[in-house]
Structure formats: C-alpha cells, structure tokens
Enzyme design. Structure first.
Site, PDB file in Angstrom:
ATOM      1  N   GLY A  40      13.043 -11.949  10.088  1.00 48.18           N
ATOM      2  CA  GLY A  40      14.356 -11.897   9.454  1.00 48.18           C
ATOM      3  C   GLY A  40      15.446 -12.663  10.150  1.00 48.18           C
ATOM      4  O   GLY A  40      16.607 -12.624   9.731  1.00 48.18           O
ATOM      5  N   GLU A  98       7.632 -10.668  13.792  1.00 49.48           N
ATOM      6  CA  GLU A  98       7.035 -11.416  12.676  1.00 49.48           C
ATOM      7  C   GLU A  98       7.993 -12.498  12.172  1.00 49.48           C
ATOM      8  O   GLU A  98       8.466 -12.438  11.034  1.00 49.48           O
ATOM      9  CB  GLU A  98       6.723 -10.451  11.526  1.00 49.48           C
ATOM     10  CG  GLU A  98       5.819  -9.311  11.904  1.00 49.48           C
ATOM     11  CD  GLU A  98       5.688  -8.270  10.787  1.00 49.48           C
ATOM     12  OE1 GLU A  98       6.425  -8.339   9.788  1.00 49.48           O
ATOM     13  OE2 GLU A  98       4.839  -7.396  10.933  1.00 49.48           O
ATOM     14  N   PRO A  99       8.302 -13.483  13.003  1.00 52.55           N
ATOM     15  CA  PRO A  99       9.236 -14.521  12.555  1.00 52.55           C
ATOM     16  C   PRO A  99       8.588 -15.430  11.521  1.00 52.55           C
ATOM     17  O   PRO A  99       7.431 -15.826  11.667  1.00 52.55           O
ATOM     18  CB  PRO A  99       9.511 -15.311  13.840  1.00 52.55           C
ATOM     19  CG  PRO A  99       8.269 -15.134  14.656  1.00 52.55           C
ATOM     20  CD  PRO A  99       7.755 -13.758  14.344  1.00 52.55           C
ATOM     21  N   GLY A 100       9.320 -15.740  10.471  1.00 51.70           N
ATOM     22  CA  GLY A 100       8.855 -16.716   9.486  1.00 51.70           C
ATOM     23  C   GLY A 100       9.804 -17.894   9.504  1.00 51.70           C
ATOM     24  O   GLY A 100       9.586 -18.905  10.172  1.00 51.70           O
ATOM     25  N   ARG A 150      15.002 -21.907  -3.877  1.00 52.60           N
ATOM     26  CA  ARG A 150      15.977 -21.056  -3.190  1.00 52.60           C
ATOM     27  C   ARG A 150      17.412 -21.176  -3.724  1.00 52.60           C
ATOM     28  O   ARG A 150      18.083 -20.152  -3.881  1.00 52.60           O
ATOM     29  CB  ARG A 150      15.954 -21.316  -1.673  1.00 52.60           C
ATOM     30  CG  ARG A 150      14.555 -21.152  -1.055  1.00 52.60           C
ATOM     31  CD  ARG A 150      14.558 -21.110   0.457  1.00 52.60           C
ATOM     32  NE  ARG A 150      15.239 -19.932   0.929  1.00 52.60           N
ATOM     33  CZ  ARG A 150      16.455 -19.938   1.432  1.00 52.60           C
ATOM     34  NH1 ARG A 150      17.130 -21.066   1.564  1.00 52.60           N
ATOM     35  NH2 ARG A 150      17.016 -18.812   1.818  1.00 52.60           N
ATOM     36  N   TYR A 153      18.524 -17.559  -4.980  1.00 50.59           N
ATOM     37  CA  TYR A 153      19.398 -16.822  -4.046  1.00 50.59           C
ATOM     38  C   TYR A 153      20.768 -17.454  -3.884  1.00 50.59           C
ATOM     39  O   TYR A 153      21.544 -17.004  -3.031  1.00 50.59           O
ATOM     40  CB  TYR A 153      18.771 -16.765  -2.644  1.00 50.59           C
ATOM     41  CG  TYR A 153      17.309 -16.414  -2.594  1.00 50.59           C
ATOM     42  CD1 TYR A 153      16.863 -15.134  -2.931  1.00 50.59           C
ATOM     43  CD2 TYR A 153      16.374 -17.350  -2.182  1.00 50.59           C
ATOM     44  CE1 TYR A 153      15.519 -14.827  -2.870  1.00 50.59           C
ATOM     45  CE2 TYR A 153      15.031 -17.036  -2.116  1.00 50.59           C
ATOM     46  CZ  TYR A 153      14.619 -15.773  -2.467  1.00 50.59           C
ATOM     47  OH  TYR A 153      13.285 -15.458  -2.404  1.00 50.59           O
ATOM     48  N   CYS A 210      14.776 -28.238 -17.833  1.00 51.82           N
ATOM     49  CA  CYS A 210      15.736 -27.936 -18.897  1.00 51.82           C
ATOM     50  C   CYS A 210      16.367 -26.556 -18.785  1.00 51.82           C
ATOM     51  O   CYS A 210      16.213 -25.732 -19.689  1.00 51.82           O
ATOM     52  CB  CYS A 210      15.054 -28.113 -20.242  1.00 51.82           C
ATOM     53  SG  CYS A 210      14.639 -29.824 -20.499  1.00 51.82           S
ATOM     54  N   GLU A 211      17.006 -26.266 -17.686  1.00 51.40           N
ATOM     55  CA  GLU A 211      17.856 -25.075 -17.624  1.00 51.40           C
ATOM     56  C   GLU A 211      18.912 -25.289 -16.552  1.00 51.40           C
ATOM     57  O   GLU A 211      18.697 -26.050 -15.606  1.00 51.40           O
ATOM     58  CB  GLU A 211      17.050 -23.805 -17.394  1.00 51.40           C
ATOM     59  CG  GLU A 211      16.238 -23.743 -16.131  1.00 51.40           C
ATOM     60  CD  GLU A 211      15.610 -22.345 -15.982  1.00 51.40           C
ATOM     61  OE1 GLU A 211      16.369 -21.401 -15.719  1.00 51.40           O
ATOM     62  OE2 GLU A 211      14.388 -22.228 -16.140  1.00 51.40           O
TER      63      GLU A 211
END
Ligand code: LLP
Length: 395
Positions: free
Chosen positions: A227, A256-258, A294, A298, A323-324
C-alpha cells in the site's frame, strides 16, 4: 543501442525511448530493471529481517518477476495464474504467500501441493474449504479487517469497515484459536489499503496488533501488507513504526509491496493519432483506457509529456481511441502547442497496475512490453495481434 541507466541525463534516456518507440511501435510499456532493483534495495535496507513478498497483481510481467526472484524477493499471489507465473520465474513456493478473498479448490490444491509457505485466510469459509480439501497442514495467517479509514481512494480502502476484506477482530480471534489448537497458526495479516501516504492509520493499527498478539502468544508472524504510496511514501518513518510493531508482537515481519517496487520504473509510450482543436483541445492517442485504466477507474493522474520535451505547454485532454468519454489518459494537462500527428508521448509512473489491468475492450490489442537493463533492451512480451485475439472464438 544505448542503455537507459548507462545514459546520462534526460536527453539520453529520451533518445533510448525514441529508439524503442521506433523499433517496437506504440503503445509500448518500457521497464527499467535497474529502477526496480533500486526500490528493492531501499526496502531491504530498511527491513533487513523482514520478508518482502511482491504483490504480483501490480505487474505480473515475467521479466519483472525473474528480476525479483534474483533479488531474493518472495511473492503474494491471489490466483492460480499468479502462482504459476511466480514459480516459472524462479520464486520458490517457500517464499510465496497465497491470499485473497476468492481462494477456490484449484488454487488451494495447487498451493498445498507446492507447499507454499503461508496462506492468508480471508474468511472462515475459506478455512473450511482448506480443511475439506484435507490441506490443513500449511501455515495460516488470519486476515483482520481493522475497520480503519486509511484516507485513500474509496476503491483502494481495503481496511475500511464496509470493505469485503478480512474478518472483524473477534471473529478473527475465534478462528485463530482454532488454528492454534491445530498447530497451524502463523499469525495475523493486515492490508489497510493502497496509495497510503499518511502513516496515522498504522499508528491506529497498533492497538489492534497489540491485542491480537497478546491473545495468541504462539503467533509468530505479522503481515502488514503493502500500500505504500507513489511517489511520496515516508518510508523511513514507516519502517520505524513497522519494526516497532513487529518487535512488540515478538513476530517476524512480512511486507507485500506492489506499486512501490514497479510504478516509477516504467513508462507507457503512446503516439498522437489525431489533433482536434475546439472548445476543449483533444489529443487522440493510440493508447487509452484499454491500455491504462487507472485514470478512468480511479481518476489517477499520470504525468504526461512529449518525448524529448520537459512537461509543459497548453491545456489539453489526452484521449484514447475508443468510444466513451472515460477513454482518457489525462484531462486538462499541459502539452506542447505544436504537437503533431505521430509525436510520441510518455505517460509516466505507469509500472504498477498499468499493463496488469490492460484489457481487450473493443477488441483492442494489448501493448508490447520492453525491458531495459543497462545496455540491453529486450522485448519481454510482444504486442498482441488480431490472430491472438480471435484464436479462442474462431479457431
Ligand atoms: N497486499 C494485498 C493483500 C493487496 O490486496 C494489495 C493490493 C497489495 C498487497 C499491494 O498493494 P500496493 O503496494 O501495490 O499498493 N488497481 C489499483 C490498486 C489495487 C490494489 C489491490 N491490492 C490501482 O491501480 O491503484
């Protein structure tokens, strides 16, 4: 071809990116393995005694995983696909953790067969499934929902009370007591959220950690999840808090680094397809939400610039080809006034949850991935073709 880190300054780096765009086309993700190594060393420097388990979901690319395997980093996997990737890349089951709220019989059987070192149980129901499959001999962490607001985007606030993750403290303690009776309790797992930049959530977590380790003195493992925000995570201050929590619990620390390991090691190269002046200046790129989700999902802001230029220019929306309205890489960002069709743009901080979340929406073809290591440039995943796309339906 010159290497990314072998070249000095931004211009050398941009020359290399330009060669890559020319040789492999766009959109293309480009990874700098040296940058990943630097991030691993930063964490290893702060946490000499902790086990680092890379959250594979952030970027499951084989080259990235092989590099992490060489550095002695373990892995956190939540699907069978992630687990198989980890093993193929050379990360041993002894350095793997299986977690996530959806563990099914196939994942459970494979993880048990391989003897993965740790399993994080997200619910009592999961424990029952492990037991029904007669795999009750692994070591288990119990994931607790600490019901704390980590102050991040609502999609990423996994430790908040309403989120689906983990168990409330009292339920977790009941399950932990059962596991302890069977001699398979490893400890407790918390992952309070993603993109966390304020440490106050960890200070509030201390009380719960204290209570559960006091209740279960045989527990010897504290998993604080990942996180860590990019770009501004206060790593040294976090390290003080995390090491103190582990020491007071008498537990070994797992992290648990991502995002932290990969986000800044990578850029997305995209090309300008069309320019549309008007009420809003629209720049249509050859990458969009299918390649980098992303911003649409978000509201994430990735710095963008024209290759060869610093950031700057006149306000524009950088839109994708689909197309959006959500098909956009950036909104209201400065881009050069003299932008032309065919100019290459660099979307930065794209290494985490970029290619990992790319899709075939609108039958888009997923981008190529290129790894740079010193003076070596390798295509690690070729661009998809329409044949790849149609194979499963029109064999
Ligand atoms: N551990 C667990 C149990 C997790 O669920 C996650 C991420 C991590 C570790 C790694 O978190 P990190 O260090 O990468 O923040 N797609 C979103 C991020 C979703 C994170 C999901 N869980 C994004 O693009 O921002």
């Amino acid at each position: 071809m010159i290497g990314w880190t072998a070249v000095s300054g931004a211009s050398g780096r941009d020359r290399l990116l330009s060669e890559i765009a020319e040789r492999f086309g766009t959109p293309t993700y480009v990874y700098d393995l040296a940058a990943i190594r630097r991030q691993v060393r930063r964490l290893q420097g702060e946490f000499a005694d902790a086990a680092l388990l890379y959250a594979v979901k952030a970027n499951p690319n084989g080259e990235v995983l092989r590099e992490l395997a060489r550095l002695g980093v373990g892995a956190e996997s939540i699907t069978l696909g992630e687990l198989e990737r980890v093993l193929l890349a050379g990360i041993p089951a002894l350095r793997a953790l299986v977690g996530g709220p959806g563990q099914d019989a196939r994942l459970i059987d494979r993880a048990a067969e391989l003897g993965v070192a740790q399993v994080s149980l997200d619910s009592r129901s999961q424990w029952e499934l492990w037991r029904d499959r007669r795999h009750e001999t692994n070591r288990f962490l119990v994931r607790i929902n600490p019901q704390l607001d980590p102050g991040t985007h609502r999609h990423l606030a996994t430790g908040a009370a309403a989120s689906k993750f983990g168990m409330p403290e009292s339920e977790a303690l009941d399950l932990a007591a059962e596991l302890a009776r069977d001699g398979v309790l490893a400890g407790f797992h918390f992952h309070v959220g993603s993109q966390i930049s304020s440490l106050s959530v960890y200070e509030r977590l201390a009380e719960i950690v204290g209570r559960v380790f006091t209740a279960r003195p045989e527990a010897d493992t504290l998993d604080l999840g990942g996180g860590f925000a990019v770009p501004d995570f206060p790593l040294a201050e976090f390290a003080v808090i995390a090491r103190d929590l582990a020491a007071r619990s008498g537990a070994r620390l797992l992290l648990e680094p991502g995002r932290f390991l990969v986000a800044e090691a990578e850029v997305l190269l995209t090309k300008v397809s069309h320019l549309k002046p008007g009420l809003v200046r629209h720049v249509i790129a050859d990458a969009g939400m299918a390649d980098l989700l992303r911003p649409a999902l978000y509201g994430a802001q990735h710095p963008v610039r024209r290759l060869g230029d610093p950031h700057g220019g006149e306000s524009a929306d950088l839109d994708g080809p689909l197309c959006e309205n959500a098909d956009r890489l950036a909104q209201g960002v400065p881009l050069p006034g003299d932008l032309k069709r065919g100019d290459v743009l660099v979307v930065e901080q794209a290494g985490a949850y970029g290619m990992a979340m790319a899709s075939n929406y609108a039958s888009s073809l997923r981008p190529a991935e290129v790894a740079v290591d010193g003076d070596e440039v390798r295509l690690t995943r070729r661009r998809e073709t329409t044949e790849d796309l149609l194979r499963l339906e029109f064999p």
